[in-house]
Design a protein around this motif. Structure first.
Motif, PDB file in Angstrom:
ATOM      1  N   ALA A  83      11.800 -11.968  14.438  1.00  0.00           N
ATOM      2  CA  ALA A  83      12.448 -12.507  15.638  1.00  0.00           C
ATOM      3  C   ALA A  83      11.477 -13.342  16.467  1.00  0.00           C
ATOM      4  N   TYR A  84      10.224 -12.915  16.581  1.00  0.00           N
ATOM      5  CA  TYR A  84       9.265 -13.670  17.378  1.00  0.00           C
ATOM      6  C   TYR A  84       8.784 -14.911  16.638  1.00  0.00           C
ATOM      7  N   ARG A  85       8.847 -14.881  15.301  1.00  0.00           N
ATOM      8  CA  ARG A  85       8.561 -16.097  14.535  1.00  0.00           C
ATOM      9  C   ARG A  85       9.665 -17.127  14.801  1.00  0.00           C
ATOM     10  N   GLU A 163       1.207 -12.568  10.676  1.00  0.00           N
ATOM     11  CA  GLU A 163       2.442 -12.713   9.904  1.00  0.00           C
ATOM     12  C   GLU A 163       3.303 -13.830  10.466  1.00  0.00           C
ATOM     13  N   ILE A 164       3.427 -13.872  11.791  1.00  0.00           N
ATOM     14  CA  ILE A 164       4.271 -14.879  12.432  1.00  0.00           C
ATOM     15  C   ILE A 164       3.750 -16.281  12.166  1.00  0.00           C
ATOM     16  N   LEU A 165       2.433 -16.453  12.267  1.00  0.00           N
ATOM     17  CA  LEU A 165       1.823 -17.775  12.163  1.00  0.00           C
ATOM     18  C   LEU A 165       1.266 -18.069  10.776  1.00  0.00           C
ATOM     19  N   ASP A 166       1.413 -17.105   9.850  1.00  0.00           N
ATOM     20  CA  ASP A 166       0.892 -17.255   8.493  1.00  0.00           C
ATOM     21  C   ASP A 166      -0.616 -17.509   8.514  1.00  0.00           C
ATOM     22  N   LEU A 167      -1.319 -16.664   9.268  1.00  0.00           N
ATOM     23  CA  LEU A 167      -2.766 -16.762   9.394  1.00  0.00           C
ATOM     24  C   LEU A 167      -3.393 -15.411   9.070  1.00  0.00           C
TER      25      LEU A 167
END
Length: 203
Positions: A83-85, A163-167
């Protein structure tokens, strides 16, 4: 009373259970899920977008996108992470639209009045502090501003932000540290030495 009792009956359910019920067509479960995350979605949008109107638009778009995409949520991450992504992406879309619009001069940036509480002076001081922080965040490049907001506003852990930013979590930590350092310098009236704060404004 019945509605309150119904909401209380859903309060003990975790996000996964609410998602399952919402997918099965239970509207109350969907509403409970959105209520649970609404404040944090809005906080993320207000810090990433800066402008309150843009933030409200982004938050509304994010909630709509969450509802529409619920059937595509695969459960490989936590619902909150997903949801935050979605919220972060909606904010970035709103910021891109804003860059393409001419910027009007806004003379109405006064503190909100909340039933006379607290007093005008305290409100003004708070508003000034918030405005300085918001301006500092807005000056940071997205590369540093987004993880900083997700950490310090949304209170997410480094792994979730990754996870959200793929970092990688280490990259998240580094960007947050540099973002905080740059923000502190900006609030002190200094220009950060190692950060191009204008990087995202002219893309």
């Amino acid at each position: 009373m019945a509605e309150r009792a119904e909401r209380a009956g859903l309060a003990h359910l975790d996000d996964d259970e609410l998602v399952h019920a919402a997918r099965a067509g239970e509207r109350d479960a969907l509403e409970a899920l959105l209520r649970r995350h609404h404040d944090r979605v809005l906080a993320i949008c207000r810090q990433l977008c800066g402008d309150r109107s843009d933030a409200d638009d982004a938050a509304q778009e994010a909630l709509i996108a969450i509802v529409r995409g619920l059937d595509r949520f695969d459960g490989r991450s936590r619902f909150s992470t997903w949801a935050y992504r979605v919220t972060t992406n909606c904010c970035l879309d709103e910021l891109r639209r804003r860059r393409r619009r001419p910027e009007p001069v806004d003379d109405s940036t006064s503190p909100e009045h909340v039933d006379g509480r607290p007093g005008p002076l305290e409100l003004a001081v708070r508003a000034e502090d918030r405005a300085r922080i918001a301006a500092g965040l807005d000056a940071l490049s997205e590369k540093f501003r987004i993880p900083l907001v997700l950490r310090d506003v949304a209170d997410l852990d480094y792994a979730t932000i990754g996870e959200i930013l793929d970092l990688a979590p280490g990259t998240v930590r580094s960007r947050i540290a540099r973002g905080r350092s740059a923000l502190a310098a900006l609030l002190d009236g200094n220009q950060p030495d190692d950060l191009d704060v204008e990087a995202t404004r002219h893309r």
